[in-house]
Design a protein around this motif. Structure first.
Motif, PDB file in Angstrom:
ATOM      1  N   PRO A  62       0.799  -1.227   0.000  1.00 13.76           N
ATOM      2  CA  PRO A  62       0.000   0.000   0.000  1.00 13.76           C
ATOM      3  C   PRO A  62       0.835   1.281   0.000  1.00 13.76           C
ATOM      4  CG  PRO A  62      -0.915  -1.573   1.538  1.00 13.76           C
ATOM      5  CD  PRO A  62       0.404  -2.129   1.083  1.00 13.76           C
ATOM      6  N   ALA A  63       2.021   1.237   0.555  1.00 14.75           N
ATOM      7  CA  ALA A  63       2.872   2.430   0.600  1.00 14.75           C
ATOM      8  C   ALA A  63       3.234   2.923  -0.796  1.00 14.75           C
ATOM      9  CB  ALA A  63       4.142   2.139   1.393  1.00 14.75           C
ATOM     10  N   TYR A  64       3.206   2.040  -1.792  1.00 13.90           N
ATOM     11  CA  TYR A  64       3.528   2.419  -3.173  1.00 13.90           C
ATOM     12  C   TYR A  64       2.307   2.898  -3.950  1.00 13.90           C
ATOM     13  CZ  TYR A  64       7.960  -0.055  -2.425  1.00 13.90           C
ATOM     14  OH  TYR A  64       9.180  -0.470  -1.949  1.00 13.90           O
ATOM     15  N   ASP A  65       1.154   2.979  -3.288  1.00 15.83           N
ATOM     16  CA  ASP A  65      -0.090   3.309  -3.991  1.00 15.83           C
ATOM     17  C   ASP A  65      -0.895   4.356  -3.219  1.00 15.83           C
ATOM     18  OD1 ASP A  65      -2.449   3.440  -5.397  1.00 15.83           O
ATOM     19  OD2 ASP A  65      -3.024   1.359  -5.032  1.00 15.83           O
ATOM     20  N   PRO A  66      -0.578   5.641  -3.417  1.00 11.16           N
ATOM     21  CA  PRO A  66      -1.338   6.679  -2.712  1.00 11.16           C
ATOM     22  C   PRO A  66      -2.814   6.744  -3.138  1.00 11.16           C
ATOM     23  CG  PRO A  66       0.259   7.665  -4.215  1.00 11.16           C
ATOM     24  CD  PRO A  66       0.496   6.179  -4.216  1.00 11.16           C
ATOM     25  N   SER A  67      -3.150   6.156  -4.275  1.00 14.37           N
ATOM     26  CA  SER A  67      -4.544   6.145  -4.728  1.00 14.37           C
ATOM     27  C   SER A  67      -5.388   5.113  -3.979  1.00 14.37           C
ATOM     28  CB  SER A  67      -4.611   5.846  -6.231  1.00 14.37           C
ATOM     29  OG  SER A  67      -4.299   4.481  -6.471  1.00 14.37           O
ATOM     30  N   GLU A  68      -4.737   4.180  -3.304  1.00 18.05           N
ATOM     31  CA  GLU A  68      -5.376   3.096  -2.550  1.00 18.05           C
ATOM     32  C   GLU A  68      -6.111   2.080  -3.428  1.00 18.05           C
ATOM     33  OE1 GLU A  68      -7.669   4.792   0.654  1.00 18.05           O
ATOM     34  OE2 GLU A  68      -5.871   5.518   1.661  1.00 18.05           O
ATOM     35  N   LYS A  69      -5.851   2.092  -4.742  1.00 17.84           N
ATOM     36  CA  LYS A  69      -6.480   1.113  -5.635  1.00 17.84           C
ATOM     37  C   LYS A  69      -6.071  -0.318  -5.289  1.00 17.84           C
ATOM     38  CE  LYS A  69      -5.363   3.393  -9.555  1.00 17.84           C
ATOM     39  NZ  LYS A  69      -5.234   3.643 -10.994  1.00 17.84           N
ATOM     40  N   THR A  70      -4.799  -0.494  -4.976  1.00 12.67           N
ATOM     41  CA  THR A  70      -4.289  -1.848  -4.752  1.00 12.67           C
ATOM     42  C   THR A  70      -4.902  -2.507  -3.520  1.00 12.67           C
ATOM     43  OG1 THR A  70      -2.234  -1.161  -5.812  1.00 12.67           O
ATOM     44  CG2 THR A  70      -2.202  -3.254  -4.614  1.00 12.67           C
ATOM     45  N   PRO A  71      -4.882  -1.852  -2.343  1.00 11.13           N
ATOM     46  CA  PRO A  71      -5.497  -2.524  -1.187  1.00 11.13           C
ATOM     47  C   PRO A  71      -7.012  -2.710  -1.328  1.00 11.13           C
ATOM     48  CG  PRO A  71      -4.716  -0.334  -0.565  1.00 11.13           C
ATOM     49  CD  PRO A  71      -4.219  -0.612  -1.954  1.00 11.13           C
ATOM     50  N   ILE A  72      -7.667  -1.809  -2.032  1.00 11.67           N
ATOM     51  CA  ILE A  72      -9.106  -1.970  -2.255  1.00 11.67           C
ATOM     52  C   ILE A  72      -9.355  -3.195  -3.136  1.00 11.67           C
ATOM     53  CG2 ILE A  72     -11.120  -0.964  -3.421  1.00 11.67           C
ATOM     54  CD1 ILE A  72     -10.030   1.812  -2.444  1.00 11.67           C
ATOM     55  N   ALA A  73      -8.588  -3.320  -4.213  1.00 15.90           N
ATOM     56  CA  ALA A  73      -8.726  -4.487  -5.097  1.00 15.90           C
ATOM     57  C   ALA A  73      -8.368  -5.768  -4.344  1.00 15.90           C
ATOM     58  CB  ALA A  73      -7.850  -4.326  -6.336  1.00 15.90           C
ATOM     59  N   ALA A  74      -7.281  -5.738  -3.593  1.00 23.18           N
ATOM     60  CA  ALA A  74      -6.836  -6.926  -2.863  1.00 23.18           C
ATOM     61  C   ALA A  74      -7.904  -7.403  -1.888  1.00 23.18           C
ATOM     62  CB  ALA A  74      -5.535  -6.632  -2.126  1.00 23.18           C
ATOM     63  N   SER A  75      -8.541  -6.471  -1.203  1.00 22.21           N
ATOM     64  CA  SER A  75      -9.580  -6.875  -0.248  1.00 22.21           C
ATOM     65  C   SER A  75     -10.764  -7.517  -0.971  1.00 22.21           C
ATOM     66  CB  SER A  75     -10.029  -5.700   0.613  1.00 22.21           C
ATOM     67  OG  SER A  75     -10.659  -4.703  -0.156  1.00 22.21           O
ATOM     68  N   LYS A  76     -11.083  -7.047  -2.145  1.00 26.95           N
ATOM     69  CA  LYS A  76     -12.154  -7.650  -2.947  1.00 26.95           C
ATOM     70  C   LYS A  76     -11.789  -9.082  -3.348  1.00 26.95           C
ATOM     71  CE  LYS A  76     -15.746  -7.896  -5.820  1.00 26.95           C
ATOM     72  NZ  LYS A  76     -17.108  -8.010  -5.365  1.00 26.95           N
ATOM     73  N   PHE A  77     -10.543  -9.284  -3.777  1.00 28.09           N
ATOM     74  CA  PHE A  77     -10.106 -10.618  -4.192  1.00 28.09           C
ATOM     75  C   PHE A  77     -10.121 -11.589  -3.012  1.00 28.09           C
ATOM     76  CE2 PHE A  77      -7.462  -7.949  -7.261  1.00 28.09           C
ATOM     77  CZ  PHE A  77      -8.471  -7.923  -8.206  1.00 28.09           C
ATOM     78  N   VAL A  78      -9.643 -11.156  -1.861  1.00 29.45           N
ATOM     79  CA  VAL A  78      -9.652 -12.011  -0.664  1.00 29.45           C
ATOM     80  C   VAL A  78     -11.087 -12.351  -0.283  1.00 29.45           C
ATOM     81  CG1 VAL A  78      -9.103 -12.125   1.787  1.00 29.45           C
ATOM     82  CG2 VAL A  78      -7.396 -11.259   0.177  1.00 29.45           C
ATOM     83  N   ARG A  79     -11.958 -11.374  -0.327  1.00 29.49           N
ATOM     84  CA  ARG A  79     -13.380 -11.610  -0.015  1.00 29.49           C
ATOM     85  C   ARG A  79     -13.964 -12.665  -0.937  1.00 29.49           C
ATOM     86  NH1 ARG A  79     -18.325 -10.123  -2.024  1.00 29.49           N
ATOM     87  NH2 ARG A  79     -19.971  -9.779  -0.514  1.00 29.49           N
ATOM     88  N   GLU A  80     -13.701 -12.539  -2.239  1.00 25.15           N
ATOM     89  CA  GLU A  80     -14.242 -13.478  -3.207  1.00 25.15           C
ATOM     90  C   GLU A  80     -13.646 -14.884  -3.005  1.00 25.15           C
ATOM     91  OE1 GLU A  80     -16.830 -12.849  -5.426  1.00 25.15           O
ATOM     92  OE2 GLU A  80     -16.894 -11.041  -4.195  1.00 25.15           O
ATOM     93  N   MET A  81     -12.374 -14.959  -2.623  1.00 27.46           N
ATOM     94  CA  MET A  81     -11.783 -16.260  -2.332  1.00 27.46           C
ATOM     95  C   MET A  81     -12.437 -16.882  -1.110  1.00 27.46           C
ATOM     96  SD  MET A  81      -7.727 -16.008  -3.270  1.00 27.46           S
ATOM     97  CE  MET A  81      -7.308 -14.622  -2.236  1.00 27.46           C
ATOM     98  N   LEU A  82     -12.633 -16.088  -0.048  1.00 26.88           N
ATOM     99  CA  LEU A  82     -13.271 -16.605   1.158  1.00 26.88           C
ATOM    100  C   LEU A  82     -14.682 -17.105   0.874  1.00 26.88           C
ATOM    101  CD1 LEU A  82     -12.115 -13.965   3.785  1.00 26.88           C
ATOM    102  CD2 LEU A  82     -11.501 -16.398   3.749  1.00 26.88           C
ATOM    103  N   LEU A  83     -15.441 -16.331   0.138  1.00 23.85           N
ATOM    104  CA  LEU A  83     -16.808 -16.721  -0.173  1.00 23.85           C
ATOM    105  C   LEU A  83     -16.880 -17.912  -1.130  1.00 23.85           C
ATOM    106  CD1 LEU A  83     -18.489 -13.213  -0.594  1.00 23.85           C
ATOM    107  CD2 LEU A  83     -18.782 -14.817   1.302  1.00 23.85           C
ATOM    108  N   GLY A  84     -15.976 -17.945  -2.092  1.00 24.57           N
ATOM    109  CA  GLY A  84     -16.036 -18.973  -3.126  1.00 24.57           C
ATOM    110  C   GLY A  84     -15.366 -20.274  -2.791  1.00 24.57           C
ATOM    111  N   PHE A  85     -14.314 -20.228  -1.977  1.00 24.93           N
ATOM    112  CA  PHE A  85     -13.537 -21.440  -1.726  1.00 24.93           C
ATOM    113  C   PHE A  85     -14.010 -22.212  -0.501  1.00 24.93           C
ATOM    114  CE2 PHE A  85      -9.534 -19.315  -3.761  1.00 24.93           C
ATOM    115  CZ  PHE A  85     -10.147 -19.349  -4.999  1.00 24.93           C
ATOM    116  N   VAL A  86     -14.912 -21.630   0.297  1.00 23.18           N
ATOM    117  CA  VAL A  86     -15.354 -22.314   1.525  1.00 23.18           C
ATOM    118  C   VAL A  86     -16.416 -23.342   1.190  1.00 23.18           C
ATOM    119  CG1 VAL A  86     -16.480 -21.990   3.752  1.00 23.18           C
ATOM    120  CG2 VAL A  86     -14.755 -20.378   2.962  1.00 23.18           C
TER     121      VAL A  86
END
Length: 86
Positions: A62-86
């Protein structure tokens, strides 16, 4: 078919995405896939017959991304993995 029912560990390196979608990584690579394509891949694995026993998402800086796009996208991907892989 070869992996049907077998235990699989899924790891996603955020730098698979084009820097336009995830600039916050230590090794950004131009020409990567889009966020939509990565979500489709996660959903494809989730809808398959593999037995996902674990998953992770790495290289988010996140320190390399002042726009915060990366952590926002990453949280979406983790959420989808949690929901889909369980």
């Amino acid at each position: 078919p070869e992996l049907a029912g077998r235990p699989v560990y899924v790891t996603i390196d955020i730098d698979v995405l084009d820097p336009a979608f995830a600039p916050g990584t230590g090794t950004a690579e131009a020409g990567g896939i889009t966020s939509k394509e990565l979500l489709a891949a996660i959903h494809e694995v989730a809808g398959s017959d593999v037995n996902v026993v674990g998953a992770d998402l790495v290289e988010v800086a996140p320190a390399y991304d002042p726009s915060e796009k990366t952590p926002i996208a990453a949280s979406k991907f983790v959420r989808e993995m949690l929901l889909g892989f369980v």
